[in-house]
Design an enzyme around this catalytic site. Structure first.
Site, PDB file in Angstrom:
ATOM      1  N   LYS A  52       0.797  -1.241   0.000  1.00 31.11           N
ATOM      2  CA  LYS A  52       0.000   0.000   0.000  1.00 31.11           C
ATOM      3  C   LYS A  52       0.828   1.289   0.000  1.00 31.11           C
ATOM      4  O   LYS A  52       0.404   2.324   0.510  1.00 31.11           O
ATOM      5  CB  LYS A  52      -1.019   0.044   1.165  1.00 31.11           C
ATOM      6  CG  LYS A  52      -1.823  -1.205   1.374  1.00 31.11           C
ATOM      7  CD  LYS A  52      -2.291  -1.872   0.104  1.00 31.11           C
ATOM      8  CE  LYS A  52      -3.346  -1.142  -0.665  1.00 31.11           C
ATOM      9  NZ  LYS A  52      -3.647  -1.843  -1.957  1.00 31.11           N
ATOM     10  N   HIS A 108       7.241  -7.157  -2.247  1.00 35.19           N
ATOM     11  CA  HIS A 108       7.128  -6.674  -0.866  1.00 35.19           C
ATOM     12  C   HIS A 108       8.138  -7.384   0.038  1.00 35.19           C
ATOM     13  O   HIS A 108       8.115  -7.194   1.248  1.00 35.19           O
ATOM     14  CB  HIS A 108       5.713  -6.944  -0.328  1.00 35.19           C
ATOM     15  CG  HIS A 108       4.617  -6.292  -1.116  1.00 35.19           C
ATOM     16  ND1 HIS A 108       4.632  -4.955  -1.437  1.00 35.19           N
ATOM     17  CD2 HIS A 108       3.463  -6.784  -1.626  1.00 35.19           C
ATOM     18  CE1 HIS A 108       3.522  -4.667  -2.126  1.00 35.19           C
ATOM     19  NE2 HIS A 108       2.806  -5.753  -2.253  1.00 35.19           N
ATOM     20  N   SER A 138      -4.865   2.596   4.256  1.00 33.94           N
ATOM     21  CA  SER A 138      -5.038   2.012   2.930  1.00 33.94           C
ATOM     22  C   SER A 138      -5.100   0.486   3.025  1.00 33.94           C
ATOM     23  O   SER A 138      -5.913  -0.174   2.363  1.00 33.94           O
ATOM     24  CB  SER A 138      -3.864   2.449   2.044  1.00 33.94           C
ATOM     25  OG  SER A 138      -3.960   1.887   0.767  1.00 33.94           O
TER      26      SER A 138
HETATM   27  P1  A3P Z   1      -5.144   4.628  -0.951  1.00 38.62           P
HETATM   28  O1  A3P Z   1      -5.777   3.355  -0.478  1.00 38.62           O
HETATM   29  O2  A3P Z   1      -4.695   5.504   0.185  1.00 38.62           O
HETATM   30  O3  A3P Z   1      -5.983   5.370  -1.925  1.00 38.62           O
HETATM   31  P2  A3P Z   1      -0.152  -0.309  -3.625  1.00 38.62           P
HETATM   32  O4  A3P Z   1      -0.173  -0.228  -5.101  1.00 38.62           O
HETATM   33  O5  A3P Z   1       1.237  -0.380  -3.057  1.00 38.62           O
HETATM   34  O6  A3P Z   1      -1.041  -1.383  -3.117  1.00 38.62           O
HETATM   35  O7  A3P Z   1      -0.709   1.081  -3.071  1.00 38.62           O
HETATM   36  C1  A3P Z   1      -2.055   1.424  -3.260  1.00 38.62           C
HETATM   37  C2  A3P Z   1      -2.239   2.861  -2.830  1.00 38.62           C
HETATM   38  O8  A3P Z   1      -1.622   3.716  -3.805  1.00 38.62           O
HETATM   39  C3  A3P Z   1      -3.717   3.253  -2.762  1.00 38.62           C
HETATM   40  O9  A3P Z   1      -3.796   4.236  -1.717  1.00 38.62           O
HETATM   41  C4  A3P Z   1      -3.912   3.854  -4.149  1.00 38.62           C
HETATM   42  O10 A3P Z   1      -5.018   4.702  -4.264  1.00 38.62           O
HETATM   43  C5  A3P Z   1      -2.592   4.620  -4.278  1.00 38.62           C
HETATM   44  N1  A3P Z   1      -2.296   5.013  -5.671  1.00 38.62           N
HETATM   45  C6  A3P Z   1      -2.205   4.238  -6.765  1.00 38.62           C
HETATM   46  N2  A3P Z   1      -1.980   4.988  -7.871  1.00 38.62           N
HETATM   47  C7  A3P Z   1      -1.925   6.271  -7.454  1.00 38.62           C
HETATM   48  C8  A3P Z   1      -1.730   7.523  -8.119  1.00 38.62           C
HETATM   49  N3  A3P Z   1      -1.574   7.617  -9.430  1.00 38.62           N
HETATM   50  N4  A3P Z   1      -1.731   8.651  -7.358  1.00 38.62           N
HETATM   51  C9  A3P Z   1      -1.908   8.597  -6.030  1.00 38.62           C
HETATM   52  N5  A3P Z   1      -2.109   7.441  -5.343  1.00 38.62           N
HETATM   53  C10 A3P Z   1      -2.112   6.284  -6.047  1.00 38.62           C
END
Ligand code: A3P
Length: 296
Positions: A52, A108, A138
């Site tokens: 996340k 990860h 998140s």
């Molecule tokens: P949130 O749940 O806070 O919205 P991962 O890919 O490591 O699982 O992380 C997911 C998080 O990154 C989510 O956070 C998602 O919305 C955010 N995310 C993905 N693409 C993004 C972007 N272009 N800009 C901002 N946040 C992004």
């Protein structure tokens, strides 16, 4: 974290393995152990994240950089994760061995599982860190929609689990501290989610330079344009909307949830925040970097 082709049901079991935990049905301990021995090419790129922290965001950026900013380049695939998979997922390692360069992977995993060749400065590593308070929030929502993870009873229960490191990824603090302690042995670029939110262009420029890419100004502008939260939401491959329901229950939430800084303020109680700060101070007191979020 996901095996895009699986049709299994999951028992939500976290399996302890050599100081880490793996997810039953997603990771195979023997397979994960073999990652250490992988031969690494200088063109290999590994994106390292605690869950996340912006993993799928970086997938989109790297794919766009590879395609000189052309957003249609990934359209014939279901998910960006098919092009930049998680190396720890069962079967992924074998595909990696045969894959043409440049091989780009996300993970990860903690440092000790990763190819030993990285510590001879082979390949490249991009580590993304995010404010662990926002990571926690998140991750809480992600647990509700991810079939392979146990749905939390409520936010308070998940808060405790996260603080104790009883989640896939284990302790956020250990993850970043260990990776950072090896920064001089590996070819690494450390960036934060918050920097990406504040100035995506300058982060994209740094990544492009780090990877030795030769994009012109317009192409770099296109990379930025097609990797904003709003635009990624419009691209099903980038937003993970096409991941099968048996893996992600899309009625329970969205992978692209909010994409903001500071959502923890809408979730933490004052007491929880104090406990988190106390733990952060204790765990990070000797950590040499200060983060943008310290001042928020
Ligand atoms: P949130 O749940 O806070 O919205 P991962 O890919 O490591 O699982 O992380 C997911 C998080 O990154 C989510 O956070 C998602 O919305 C955010 N995310 C993905 N693409 C993004 C972007 N272009 N800009 C901002 N946040 C992004």
């Amino acid at each position: 974290m996901m095996d895009m082709s699986s049709t299994r049901t999951y028992n939500h079991e976290l399996v302890p393995h050599k100081g880490f935990t793996l997810i039953s049905g997603i990771h195979d301990p023997d397979d994960v152990d073999q990652i250490y021995n992988l031969e690494i090419r200088d063109s290999d790129v590994f994106v390292i994240t605690y869950p996340k922290s912006g993993t799928i965001w970086m997938q989109q950026i790297l794919l766009l950089l590879e395609a000189d900013g052309d957003e249609t380049a990934t359209s014939k695939f279901n998910n960006n994760g098919d092009l930049i998979p998680w190396i720890e997922i069962t079967g992924s390692r074998e595909a990696f061995i045969k894959a043409p360069s440049p091989r780009m992977r996300v993970t990860h995993l903690p440092y000790h599982f990763m190819p030993s060749a990285l510590s001879q400065k082979k390949g490249k590593v991009i580590y993304i860190a995010r404010n662990p308070k926002d990571v926690l929030v998140s991750y809480f929502y992600f647990h509700k929609m991810a079939s392979m993870l146990e749905t939390p009873k409520d936010f308070n229960e998940f808060f405790e689990r996260f603080l104790q490191g009883h989640v896939f990824g284990c302790s956020w603090f250990e993850h970043i501290k260990t990776w950072y302690s090896h920064k001089d042995e590996i070819n690494a670029l450390f960036i934060t989610y918050e920097e990406m939110i504040q100035d995506l262009r300058s982060v994209v420029d740094r990544i492009s330079l780090f990877l030795g890419k030769q994009l012109n100004d317009e192409q770099l502008a296109n990379v930025v344009k097609h990797s904003t939260f709003t635009n990624m939401c419009k691209i099903p491959q980038a937003s993970y909307e096409q991941v099968p329901e048996e893996l992600l229950n899309h009625r329970q939430g969205r992978f692209m949830r909010k994409g903001t800084i500071g959502d923890w303020k809408n979730h933490f109680t004052v007491a929880q925040n104090e406990r988190f700060d106390e733990l952060f101070q204790k765990e990070m007191k000797d950590f040499p970097l200060s983060f943008i979020w310290d001042i928020r």
